[in-house]
Design a protein around this motif. Structure first.
Motif, PDB file in Angstrom:
ATOM      1  N   UNK B  10       0.873  -1.172   0.000  1.00  0.00           N
ATOM      2  CA  UNK B  10       0.000   0.000   0.000  1.00  0.00           C
ATOM      3  C   UNK B  10       0.908   1.220   0.000  1.00  0.00           C
ATOM      4  N   UNK B  11       0.660   2.101  -0.952  1.00  0.00           N
ATOM      5  CA  UNK B  11       1.487   3.298  -1.028  1.00  0.00           C
ATOM      6  C   UNK B  11       0.583   4.527  -1.029  1.00  0.00           C
ATOM      7  N   UNK B  12       0.673   5.292   0.052  1.00  0.00           N
ATOM      8  CA  UNK B  12      -0.188   6.470   0.199  1.00  0.00           C
ATOM      9  C   UNK B  12       0.677   7.697  -0.052  1.00  0.00           C
ATOM     10  N   UNK B  13       0.247   8.550  -1.000  1.00  0.00           N
ATOM     11  CA  UNK B  13       1.072   9.689  -1.385  1.00  0.00           C
ATOM     12  C   UNK B  13       0.318  11.002  -1.369  1.00  0.00           C
ATOM     13  N   UNK B  14       0.687  11.868  -0.416  1.00  0.00           N
ATOM     14  CA  UNK B  14       0.169  13.242  -0.379  1.00  0.00           C
ATOM     15  C   UNK B  14      -1.360  13.285  -0.471  1.00  0.00           C
ATOM     16  N   UNK B  15      -2.011  12.515   0.391  1.00  0.00           N
ATOM     17  CA  UNK B  15      -3.474  12.410   0.314  1.00  0.00           C
ATOM     18  C   UNK B  15      -4.161  13.552   1.059  1.00  0.00           C
ATOM     19  N   UNK B  16      -5.107  14.188   0.355  1.00  0.00           N
ATOM     20  CA  UNK B  16      -5.930  15.252   0.948  1.00  0.00           C
ATOM     21  C   UNK B  16      -7.378  14.812   0.928  1.00  0.00           C
ATOM     22  N   UNK B  65      -2.675  10.193  -4.081  1.00  0.00           N
ATOM     23  CA  UNK B  65      -2.768   8.879  -4.683  1.00  0.00           C
ATOM     24  C   UNK B  65      -2.651   7.798  -3.617  1.00  0.00           C
ATOM     25  N   UNK B  66      -3.457   6.763  -3.765  1.00  0.00           N
ATOM     26  CA  UNK B  66      -3.315   5.581  -2.920  1.00  0.00           C
ATOM     27  C   UNK B  66      -3.183   4.391  -3.861  1.00  0.00           C
TER      28      UNK B  66
END
Lengths: 278, 248
Positions: B10-16, B65-66
């Motif tokens: 699981x890669x969570x990137x700069x999630x708003x 992005x997730x």
């Protein structure tokens, strides 16, 4: 042992039973109806006429009146079936993810829920054709069939609200759990949500059925040969004797009471049972 | 482009993420490798539950992005059903289906969603209930089980879908203290078997024991993170220190 406490809340106090309307038994209502029937009859027989006594006249007509009443029940069962099927679809429409579907279903529901039943009945009677053709085949549409359609419209709208209310009353966690298990929306509804709703919907649905049954006599106004129509015909066949009015209409009241009261009692029992479970 | 097991599960990137005016997540990034157990801790309302609910698309995100095994979750054309087959989730309120027995709760999704045949789904469901130490409770309805037992059924129900990642959303928060231990033990067993787990929890002792990595969130951002020993003994940020001093 509680006597010594200085805290009044600790004192044991009999718990008051919650208010429950005392249940009418058949032996309560029978004397009332009997009195309604007998008193005017006595008055007229005291006049010393040589007519048959009102109760004897009634006895002759009972088979026909019962036949009419059974017709009322047939209309009520059919209208309930049609209304429930259409109402369930409409209720599901009210929670549809499609906003057009949602607002359309909402409007139809509100429209028919806030319309007088008699007007809807007239609407169905005079706007539906008396026959229709399918593939060259002409099928007549009798009055009783139109009455079923007319009465099923308000039932549909009320069932729609019952379905929507029951679905909304379930915790959202049920939807979320089903969604996280990769159920489709349809599977979630039919496997998880609706089975749980049936129990919640049953009491209001039965209530609605009792109301519908009592409303079937409206069909007499548009000429369907149900129990009220037949009672009127029987009375005029007997020459419009005023002493017959009370026994005849009393008998009709008794029929409806005998049918609807047990439904109401059973509904109350179900409501209490489910209230305990929930 | 294609995902390999060496890439983050699981890669969570700069999630708003915001609910109306309320900003809940303000640029969160973290990676979870296969077999990792990570714990997300933080004060209530800091967005930790929202974050994991975004991973299986129960909540959508506005930006960022997730990736779950390389599949982008923030995508209008996302196949949510495919995603959710890979990601299991256990809730604070268990959310078992009350009209079904424990066994039916566990075997229903494999039969209906994965189209497994009934006999093998039932055998697997029985084995899973045994694994979470609920042998003998197969025919009990959720209402007849304690909170801890219900939560273990919920874990078994989720495992029956053979997910690659498990999300745990404060799964012990609604439990009686005496049943917390049995649920934590079940999760610990899973972690030891190599299941990839993302936990939101208030159980600090447990987090310290099972987690490979701890993330501390506050007001929608990750304030500090690190391996448990460093994190608990040597927190750098004043907010983390304050939170830990209140909890420990």
């Amino acid at each position: 042992m509680n006597k010594k406490t200085d805290m009044p809340v600790m004192l044991s106090k009999p718990i008051e039973a919650p208010y429950t309307p005392s249940a009418l038994s058949y032996w309560h209502i029978l004397p009332i109806i009997a009195a309604m029937m007998i008193i005017p009859s006595l008055a007229f027989s005291a006049a010393g006429d040589e007519q048959l006594s009102p109760l004897a006249v009634l006895k002759n007509w009972i088979p026909l009146l019962l036949e009419g009443f059974v017709f009322n029940l047939v209309i009520s069962v059919c209208a309930m079936a049609v209304g429930t099927a259409a109402g369930t679809a409409l209720g599901l429409g009210q929670i549809s993810p499609n906003s057009l579907m949602r607002s359309g279903s909402w409007f139809v529901t509100q429209f028919f829920r806030n319309a007088p039943w008699l007007v809807l009945l007239f609407f169905a009677m005079f706007l539906l054709p008396f026959e229709f053709s399918i593939a060259g085949l002409t099928i007549p549409m009798p009055d009783w069939f139109k009455a079923i359609i007319g009465l099923s419209l308000p039932v549909m709208a009320n069932v729609s609200e019952i379905v929507r209310g029951a679905i909304r009353s379930l915790p959202s966690g049920q939807w979320e759990a089903a969604e996280s298990l990769a159920y489709t929306r349809r599977q979630t509804l039919w496997l998880v949500i609706l089975p749980q709703c049936v129990k919640r919907m049953l009491p209001p649905w039965m209530n609605l059925y009792a109301i519908l049954t009592m409303a079937t006599v409206l069909a007499s106004i548009v000429g369907v040969s149900e129990v009220m129509t037949l009672t009127g015909r029987a009375l005029s066949a007997e020459g419009g004797r005023p002493d017959l009015l009370a026994p005849f209409y009393g008998f009709v009241l008794l029929l409806f009471f005998a049918y609807c009261y047990p439904i109401a009692r059973y509904t109350l029992r179900l409501e209490k049972k489910f209230a305990v479970i929930n | 482009m294609s995902w390999t097991p060496a890439d983050p599960m699981v890669s969570i990137n700069n999630v708003h993420k915001s609910f109306g005016e309320l900003k809940v997540l303000n640029g969160v990034s973290l990676d979870v490798m296969k077999g990792d157990v990570i714990c997300i801790i933080g004060p209530s309302g800091s967005g930790k539950s929202t974050l994991i609910r975004c991973v299986n698309a129960l909540n959508d995100i506005q930006q960022g992005s997730i990736l779950v095994e390389g599949q982008e979750v923030n995508d209008a054309k996302l196949d949510k059903l495919e995603l959710r087959k890979k990601v299991g989730m256990v809730f604070q309120q268990y959310n078992l289906f009350p009209h079904k027995t424990a066994l039916q709760n566990v075997m229903m999704a494999p039969i209906r969603v994965l189209k497994q045949d009934k006999a093998s789904a039932e055998a697997k469901a029985r084995a899973l209930l045994k694994k979470v130490r609920l042998e003998g409770k197969e025919d009990a309805y959720p209402g007849e089980l304690s909170g801890g037992q219900q939560q273990r059924v919920a874990i078994a129900r989720s495992l029956a879908m053979q997910p690659d990642v498990m999300l745990f959303d404060e799964v012990t928060a609604a439990l009686d203290p005496e049943t917390v231990g049995e649920v934590l033990q079940t999760i610990k067993d899973l972690a030891e078997e190599g299941m990839t787990c993302i936990l939101v929890t208030h159980e600090m002792g447990f987090a310290r024991e099972v987690a490979d990595h701890i993330y501390f969130t506050d007001r929608g951002v990750i304030v500090e993170h690190g391996p448990p020993d460093t994190f608990f003994q040597n927190a750098q940020d004043p907010r983390t220190q304050e939170f830990l001093s209140q909890i420990l």
